[in-house]
Design a protein around this motif. Structure first.
Motif, PDB file in Angstrom:
ATOM      1  N   PRO A  25      10.640  -4.878 -44.555  1.00 31.86           N
ATOM      2  CA  PRO A  25       9.484  -4.856 -45.441  1.00 31.86           C
ATOM      3  C   PRO A  25       8.166  -4.791 -44.688  1.00 31.86           C
ATOM      4  O   PRO A  25       8.007  -5.444 -43.655  1.00 31.86           O
ATOM      5  CB  PRO A  25       9.614  -6.170 -46.223  1.00 31.86           C
ATOM      6  N   GLY A  26       7.271  -3.973 -45.204  1.00 29.60           N
ATOM      7  CA  GLY A  26       5.921  -3.948 -44.680  1.00 29.60           C
ATOM      8  C   GLY A  26       5.776  -3.365 -43.299  1.00 29.60           C
ATOM      9  O   GLY A  26       4.808  -3.646 -42.596  1.00 29.60           O
ATOM     10  N   SER A  27       6.704  -2.523 -42.854  1.00 27.46           N
ATOM     11  CA  SER A  27       6.617  -1.972 -41.497  1.00 27.46           C
ATOM     12  C   SER A  27       6.525  -0.448 -41.543  1.00 27.46           C
ATOM     13  O   SER A  27       6.747   0.162 -42.587  1.00 27.46           O
ATOM     14  CB  SER A  27       7.835  -2.384 -40.684  1.00 27.46           C
ATOM     15  N   SER A  28       6.182   0.152 -40.405  1.00 24.01           N
ATOM     16  CA  SER A  28       6.198   1.610 -40.274  1.00 24.01           C
ATOM     17  C   SER A  28       7.620   2.052 -40.007  1.00 24.01           C
ATOM     18  O   SER A  28       7.928   2.623 -38.961  1.00 24.01           O
ATOM     19  CB  SER A  28       5.256   2.043 -39.154  1.00 24.01           C
ATOM     20  N   PHE A  29       8.462   1.784 -40.966  1.00 23.52           N
ATOM     21  CA  PHE A  29       9.910   1.935 -40.845  1.00 23.52           C
ATOM     22  C   PHE A  29      10.315   3.333 -40.431  1.00 23.52           C
ATOM     23  O   PHE A  29      11.201   3.522 -39.602  1.00 23.52           O
ATOM     24  CB  PHE A  29      10.515   1.569 -42.206  1.00 23.52           C
ATOM     25  N   SER A  30       9.682   4.339 -40.988  1.00 25.38           N
ATOM     26  CA  SER A  30      10.124   5.716 -40.809  1.00 25.38           C
ATOM     27  C   SER A  30       9.923   6.230 -39.392  1.00 25.38           C
ATOM     28  O   SER A  30      10.419   7.295 -39.052  1.00 25.38           O
ATOM     29  CB  SER A  30       9.400   6.636 -41.797  1.00 25.38           C
ATOM     30  N   SER A  31       9.230   5.516 -38.542  1.00 24.13           N
ATOM     31  CA  SER A  31       9.017   5.973 -37.175  1.00 24.13           C
ATOM     32  C   SER A  31      10.029   5.380 -36.189  1.00 24.13           C
ATOM     33  O   SER A  31       9.950   5.651 -34.991  1.00 24.13           O
ATOM     34  CB  SER A  31       7.603   5.624 -36.714  1.00 24.13           C
ATOM     35  N   TYR A  32      10.974   4.582 -36.673  1.00 19.66           N
ATOM     36  CA  TYR A  32      11.939   3.906 -35.816  1.00 19.66           C
ATOM     37  C   TYR A  32      13.348   4.464 -35.969  1.00 19.66           C
ATOM     38  O   TYR A  32      13.799   4.738 -37.088  1.00 19.66           O
ATOM     39  CB  TYR A  32      11.990   2.407 -36.142  1.00 19.66           C
ATOM     40  N   ASN A  33      14.026   4.613 -34.847  1.00 20.58           N
ATOM     41  CA  ASN A  33      15.471   4.763 -34.891  1.00 20.58           C
ATOM     42  C   ASN A  33      16.063   3.402 -35.256  1.00 20.58           C
ATOM     43  O   ASN A  33      15.524   2.364 -34.873  1.00 20.58           O
ATOM     44  CB  ASN A  33      16.024   5.176 -33.517  1.00 20.58           C
ATOM     45  N   LEU A  34      17.174   3.414 -35.973  1.00 19.46           N
ATOM     46  CA  LEU A  34      17.799   2.172 -36.402  1.00 19.46           C
ATOM     47  C   LEU A  34      19.258   2.161 -35.997  1.00 19.46           C
ATOM     48  O   LEU A  34      19.918   3.208 -36.009  1.00 19.46           O
ATOM     49  CB  LEU A  34      17.674   2.021 -37.911  1.00 19.46           C
ATOM     50  N   ALA A  35      19.751   0.989 -35.678  1.00 20.21           N
ATOM     51  CA  ALA A  35      21.128   0.877 -35.213  1.00 20.21           C
ATOM     52  C   ALA A  35      21.770  -0.397 -35.722  1.00 20.21           C
ATOM     53  O   ALA A  35      21.081  -1.345 -36.116  1.00 20.21           O
ATOM     54  CB  ALA A  35      21.177   0.901 -33.685  1.00 20.21           C
ATOM     55  N   TRP A  36      23.076  -0.376 -35.700  1.00 18.98           N
ATOM     56  CA  TRP A  36      23.877  -1.566 -35.973  1.00 18.98           C
ATOM     57  C   TRP A  36      24.686  -1.897 -34.718  1.00 18.98           C
ATOM     58  O   TRP A  36      25.306  -1.014 -34.120  1.00 18.98           O
ATOM     59  CB  TRP A  36      24.823  -1.343 -37.146  1.00 18.98           C
ATOM     60  N   PHE A  37      24.646  -3.157 -34.352  1.00 20.26           N
ATOM     61  CA  PHE A  37      25.469  -3.695 -33.287  1.00 20.26           C
ATOM     62  C   PHE A  37      26.302  -4.830 -33.873  1.00 20.26           C
ATOM     63  O   PHE A  37      26.004  -5.327 -34.960  1.00 20.26           O
ATOM     64  CB  PHE A  37      24.598  -4.241 -32.144  1.00 20.26           C
ATOM     65  N   ARG A  38      27.313  -5.246 -33.142  1.00 18.45           N
ATOM     66  CA  ARG A  38      28.094  -6.386 -33.580  1.00 18.45           C
ATOM     67  C   ARG A  38      28.497  -7.228 -32.384  1.00 18.45           C
ATOM     68  O   ARG A  38      28.585  -6.728 -31.260  1.00 18.45           O
ATOM     69  CB  ARG A  38      29.329  -5.943 -34.375  1.00 18.45           C
ATOM     70  N   GLN A  39      28.742  -8.491 -32.661  1.00 23.30           N
ATOM     71  CA  GLN A  39      29.136  -9.413 -31.594  1.00 23.30           C
ATOM     72  C   GLN A  39      30.175 -10.374 -32.129  1.00 23.30           C
ATOM     73  O   GLN A  39      29.906 -11.132 -33.078  1.00 23.30           O
ATOM     74  CB  GLN A  39      27.924 -10.169 -31.068  1.00 23.30           C
ATOM     75  N   ALA A  40      31.341 -10.334 -31.529  1.00 25.97           N
ATOM     76  CA  ALA A  40      32.418 -11.259 -31.861  1.00 25.97           C
ATOM     77  C   ALA A  40      32.332 -12.473 -30.932  1.00 25.97           C
ATOM     78  O   ALA A  40      31.741 -12.387 -29.848  1.00 25.97           O
ATOM     79  CB  ALA A  40      33.767 -10.566 -31.723  1.00 25.97           C
ATOM     80  N   PRO A  41      32.886 -13.602 -31.324  1.00 25.51           N
ATOM     81  CA  PRO A  41      32.826 -14.805 -30.492  1.00 25.51           C
ATOM     82  C   PRO A  41      33.375 -14.554 -29.086  1.00 25.51           C
ATOM     83  O   PRO A  41      34.456 -13.987 -28.929  1.00 25.51           O
ATOM     84  CB  PRO A  41      33.695 -15.808 -31.255  1.00 25.51           C
ATOM     85  N   GLY A  42      32.608 -14.940 -28.093  1.00 17.99           N
ATOM     86  CA  GLY A  42      33.041 -14.804 -26.710  1.00 17.99           C
ATOM     87  C   GLY A  42      32.937 -13.408 -26.147  1.00 17.99           C
ATOM     88  O   GLY A  42      33.367 -13.168 -25.012  1.00 17.99           O
ATOM     89  N   GLU A  89      39.874  -6.566 -36.342  1.00 19.05           N
ATOM     90  CA  GLU A  89      39.055  -6.447 -35.130  1.00 19.05           C
ATOM     91  C   GLU A  89      37.612  -6.054 -35.424  1.00 19.05           C
ATOM     92  O   GLU A  89      36.776  -6.027 -34.510  1.00 19.05           O
ATOM     93  CB  GLU A  89      39.680  -5.457 -34.145  1.00 19.05           C
ATOM     94  N   ASP A  90      37.287  -5.748 -36.665  1.00 17.04           N
ATOM     95  CA  ASP A  90      35.895  -5.504 -37.047  1.00 17.04           C
ATOM     96  C   ASP A  90      35.150  -6.811 -37.321  1.00 17.04           C
ATOM     97  O   ASP A  90      33.936  -6.796 -37.551  1.00 17.04           O
ATOM     98  CB  ASP A  90      35.829  -4.635 -38.308  1.00 17.04           C
ATOM     99  N   THR A  91      35.857  -7.917 -37.297  1.00 14.65           N
ATOM    100  CA  THR A  91      35.240  -9.218 -37.534  1.00 14.65           C
ATOM    101  C   THR A  91      34.205  -9.525 -36.461  1.00 14.65           C
ATOM    102  O   THR A  91      34.498  -9.476 -35.268  1.00 14.65           O
ATOM    103  CB  THR A  91      36.304 -10.324 -37.560  1.00 14.65           C
ATOM    104  N   THR A 121      33.806 -10.892 -41.904  1.00 12.08           N
ATOM    105  CA  THR A 121      35.124 -11.414 -41.561  1.00 12.08           C
ATOM    106  C   THR A 121      36.178 -10.609 -42.296  1.00 12.08           C
ATOM    107  O   THR A 121      36.125 -10.494 -43.531  1.00 12.08           O
ATOM    108  CB  THR A 121      35.251 -12.894 -41.930  1.00 12.08           C
ATOM    109  N   VAL A 122      37.099 -10.028 -41.542  1.00 14.88           N
ATOM    110  CA  VAL A 122      38.175  -9.234 -42.116  1.00 14.88           C
ATOM    111  C   VAL A 122      39.473  -9.999 -41.890  1.00 14.88           C
ATOM    112  O   VAL A 122      39.954 -10.127 -40.764  1.00 14.88           O
ATOM    113  CB  VAL A 122      38.254  -7.840 -41.485  1.00 14.88           C
ATOM    114  N   SER A 123      40.016 -10.516 -42.977  1.00 20.46           N
ATOM    115  CA  SER A 123      41.190 -11.373 -42.863  1.00 20.46           C
ATOM    116  C   SER A 123      41.922 -11.422 -44.186  1.00 20.46           C
ATOM    117  O   SER A 123      41.304 -11.335 -45.255  1.00 20.46           O
ATOM    118  CB  SER A 123      40.773 -12.789 -42.457  1.00 20.46           C
ATOM    119  N   SER A 124      43.232 -11.550 -44.103  1.00 18.19           N
ATOM    120  CA  SER A 124      44.034 -11.703 -45.317  1.00 18.19           C
ATOM    121  C   SER A 124      44.241 -13.179 -45.641  1.00 18.19           C
ATOM    122  O   SER A 124      44.876 -13.509 -46.634  1.00 18.19           O
ATOM    123  CB  SER A 124      45.377 -10.996 -45.151  1.00 18.19           C
TER     124      SER A 124
END
Length: 124
Positions: A25-42, A89-91, A121-124
């Protein structure tokens, strides 16, 4: 300064889907590349997907290619990560990140702004 707020995480069974959103919100959003990262425990934070400032260029980690898609809506200052065929493993905690490099980057240390993360969390 860009503030990023992720949402949409949760618990899902293997094979299911989730849609993560990241708002700036409230940023010059359209001038930025955006990414998703993930981090599992350890484990180290790893690249998942990125999209260019225009939305015309996307890139994905091999581990999610064909299952995840990334999109952005510059009018709404939002980027989304659609995750299908989820595996245990996507958890991880998923983070949204932004930067102004010429092309979307895969190295976490090169991103300037980060959200607080959302747990998936991906789990049965």
């Amino acid at each position: 300064q860009v503030q990023l707020v992720e949402s949409g995480g949760g618990l899902v069974q293997p094979g299911g889907s989730l849609r993560l959103s990241c708002a700036a919100p409230g940023s010059s959003f359209s001038s930025y590349n955006l990414a998703w990262f993930r981090q599992a425990p350890g484990q180290e934070r790893e690249f998942v997907a990125a999209i260019s400032w225009s939305g015309g260029l996307g890139t994905f980690a091999d581990s999610v290619k064909g299952r995840f898609t990334i999109s952005r809506d510059n009018a709404k200052n939002m980027v989304a990560l659609q995750m299908n065929s989820l595996k245990p493993e996507d958890t991880a905690v998923y983070y949204c990140a932004a930067d102004r490099a010429l092309v979307p980057l895969r190295l976490a240390s090169l991103y300037d702004y980060w959200g607080q993360g959302t747990q998936v969390t991906v789990s049965s």
